[in-house]
Design a protein around this motif. Structure first.
Motif, mmCIF file in Angstrom:
data_model
loop_
_atom_site.group_PDB
_atom_site.id
_atom_site.type_symbol
_atom_site.label_atom_id
_atom_site.label_comp_id
_atom_site.label_asym_id
_atom_site.label_seq_id
_atom_site.Cartn_x
_atom_site.Cartn_y
_atom_site.Cartn_z
ATOM 1 N N PHE A 19 -0.988 23.803 0.184
ATOM 2 C CA PHE A 19 -1.731 23.984 1.251
ATOM 3 C C PHE A 19 -3.447 23.488 0.851
ATOM 4 C CE2 PHE A 19 0.908 27.750 2.456
ATOM 5 C CZ PHE A 19 1.810 26.775 3.311
ATOM 6 N N PHE A 20 -3.711 23.880 -0.304
ATOM 7 C CA PHE A 20 -5.231 23.433 -0.729
ATOM 8 C C PHE A 20 -5.163 21.977 -1.281
ATOM 9 C CE2 PHE A 20 -5.954 27.832 0.005
ATOM 10 C CZ PHE A 20 -7.230 27.907 0.414
ATOM 11 N N GLY A 21 -3.957 21.710 -1.745
ATOM 12 C CA GLY A 21 -3.556 20.049 -2.447
ATOM 13 C C GLY A 21 -4.578 19.902 -3.599
ATOM 14 N N ILE A 22 -4.759 21.113 -4.464
ATOM 15 C CA ILE A 22 -5.298 20.903 -5.858
ATOM 16 C C ILE A 22 -4.238 20.060 -6.711
ATOM 17 C CG2 ILE A 22 -6.600 22.067 -7.588
ATOM 18 C CD1 ILE A 22 -7.419 24.040 -5.393
ATOM 19 N N LYS A 23 -4.758 19.061 -7.381
ATOM 20 C CA LYS A 23 -3.903 18.512 -8.397
ATOM 21 C C LYS A 23 -5.080 18.166 -9.449
ATOM 22 C CE LYS A 23 -0.943 16.367 -4.911
ATOM 23 N NZ LYS A 23 -1.184 15.661 -3.744
ATOM 24 N N PRO A 24 -5.205 18.956 -10.454
ATOM 25 C CA PRO A 24 -6.195 18.815 -11.449
ATOM 26 C C PRO A 24 -5.668 17.649 -12.530
ATOM 27 C CG PRO A 24 -4.734 20.533 -11.946
ATOM 28 C CD PRO A 24 -4.312 20.235 -10.552
ATOM 29 N N ARG A 25 -6.744 16.970 -12.947
ATOM 30 C CA ARG A 25 -6.464 16.194 -14.106
ATOM 31 C C ARG A 25 -7.706 16.627 -15.006
ATOM 32 N NH1 ARG A 25 -2.652 11.890 -13.839
ATOM 33 N NH2 ARG A 25 -4.343 10.792 -14.974
ATOM 34 N N ALA A 26 -7.472 17.757 -15.816
ATOM 35 C CA ALA A 26 -8.371 18.196 -16.598
ATOM 36 C C ALA A 26 -9.115 17.368 -17.623
ATOM 37 C CB ALA A 26 -8.165 19.612 -17.197
ATOM 38 N N PHE A 27 -7.975 16.484 -18.113
ATOM 39 C CA PHE A 27 -8.515 15.576 -19.275
ATOM 40 C C PHE A 27 -9.415 14.701 -18.715
ATOM 41 C CE2 PHE A 27 -4.649 14.000 -17.375
ATOM 42 C CZ PHE A 27 -4.767 12.474 -17.239
ATOM 43 N N GLU A 28 -9.572 14.343 -17.638
ATOM 44 C CA GLU A 28 -10.537 13.201 -17.000
ATOM 45 C C GLU A 28 -11.762 13.998 -16.185
ATOM 46 O OE1 GLU A 28 -7.821 11.225 -14.011
ATOM 47 O OE2 GLU A 28 -7.247 9.877 -15.634
ATOM 48 N N LYS A 29 -11.636 15.191 -16.335
ATOM 49 C CA LYS A 29 -12.706 16.026 -15.794
ATOM 50 C C LYS A 29 -12.760 15.688 -14.064
ATOM 51 C CE LYS A 29 -15.553 17.571 -19.224
ATOM 52 N NZ LYS A 29 -17.063 17.676 -19.830
ATOM 53 N N THR A 30 -11.563 15.732 -13.512
ATOM 54 C CA THR A 30 -11.331 15.083 -12.157
ATOM 55 C C THR A 30 -10.261 16.353 -11.591
ATOM 56 O OG1 THR A 30 -11.659 13.001 -12.687
ATOM 57 C CG2 THR A 30 -10.659 13.370 -10.575
ATOM 58 N N ILE A 31 -10.733 16.863 -10.361
ATOM 59 C CA ILE A 31 -9.805 17.529 -9.619
ATOM 60 C C ILE A 31 -9.538 16.780 -8.152
ATOM 61 C CG2 ILE A 31 -9.556 19.649 -8.190
ATOM 62 C CD1 ILE A 31 -11.714 20.897 -10.275
ATOM 63 N N TYR A 32 -8.382 16.523 -7.771
ATOM 64 C CA TYR A 32 -7.969 15.834 -6.593
ATOM 65 C C TYR A 32 -7.652 16.914 -5.658
ATOM 66 C CZ TYR A 32 -7.759 11.503 -8.972
ATOM 67 O OH TYR A 32 -8.009 10.370 -9.995
ATOM 68 N N ILE A 33 -8.259 16.803 -4.573
ATOM 69 C CA ILE A 33 -7.848 17.903 -3.216
ATOM 70 C C ILE A 33 -7.578 17.047 -2.141
ATOM 71 C CG2 ILE A 33 -8.936 19.663 -1.925
ATOM 72 C CD1 ILE A 33 -11.221 19.748 -4.237
ATOM 73 N N GLN A 34 -6.206 17.474 -1.578
ATOM 74 C CA GLN A 34 -5.666 16.814 -0.537
ATOM 75 C C GLN A 34 -4.946 17.811 0.201
ATOM 76 O OE1 GLN A 34 -2.773 13.646 -1.568
ATOM 77 N NE2 GLN A 34 -2.341 13.237 0.475
ATOM 78 N N PRO A 35 -5.907 18.641 0.926
ATOM 79 C CA PRO A 35 -5.184 19.706 1.743
ATOM 80 C C PRO A 35 -4.366 19.507 2.823
ATOM 81 C CG PRO A 35 -7.705 19.725 1.701
ATOM 82 C CD PRO A 35 -7.210 18.446 1.338
#
Length: 122
Positions: A19-35
């Motif tokens: 639902f919120f579409g959170i796909k974390p890439r912590a090692f890149e300090k990036t959070i992808y959000i595709q709700p």
């Protein structure tokens, strides 16, 4: 390995990922959000979801002719990448300023940094 029938995992993972579409890439300090919110939902909120050393909160609200996302994160040096299906929204506003999303494959996306962001899609 055993699991309890009332384990929150079966509810939390679909809500955060689907639902919120959170796909974390912590090692890149990036959070992808595709709700991908259900069409019947007028609002939803996710508070203090931990990603690495960062914490993210997202508030979603469907209005008559727009969607609004208010996003807060604890670390300003992390990047947020917001993505939606290409061509679905004609106007993207971030913190009151009209932005032009990038298109790749069948998605349009924006990269945002900072601790607070408001995205309005029309």
């Amino acid at each position: 390995m055993t699991t309890q029938a009332w384990n929150i995992y079966s509810y939390a993972v679909p809500i955060i990922i689907q639902f919120f579409g959170i796909k974390p890439r912590a090692f890149e300090k990036t959070i992808y959000i595709q709700p991908q919110m259900p069409s019947g939902w007028e609002n939803a909120k996710l508070n203090n979801s931990l990603v690495g050393d960062n914490s993210i909160s997202i508030s979603y609200q469907r209005k008559a002719n727009s969607l609004q996302f208010d996003i807060k994160q604890s670390k300003s040096d992390w990047k947020l990448v917001l993505a939606f299906p290409a061509g679905k929204y004609n106007q993207w506003q971030v913190n009151g300023k009209t932005e032009s999303p990038h298109t790749q494959d069948n998605l349009q996306f924006l990269e945002i940094s900072g601790q607070k962001a408001q995205l309005i899609l029309k």
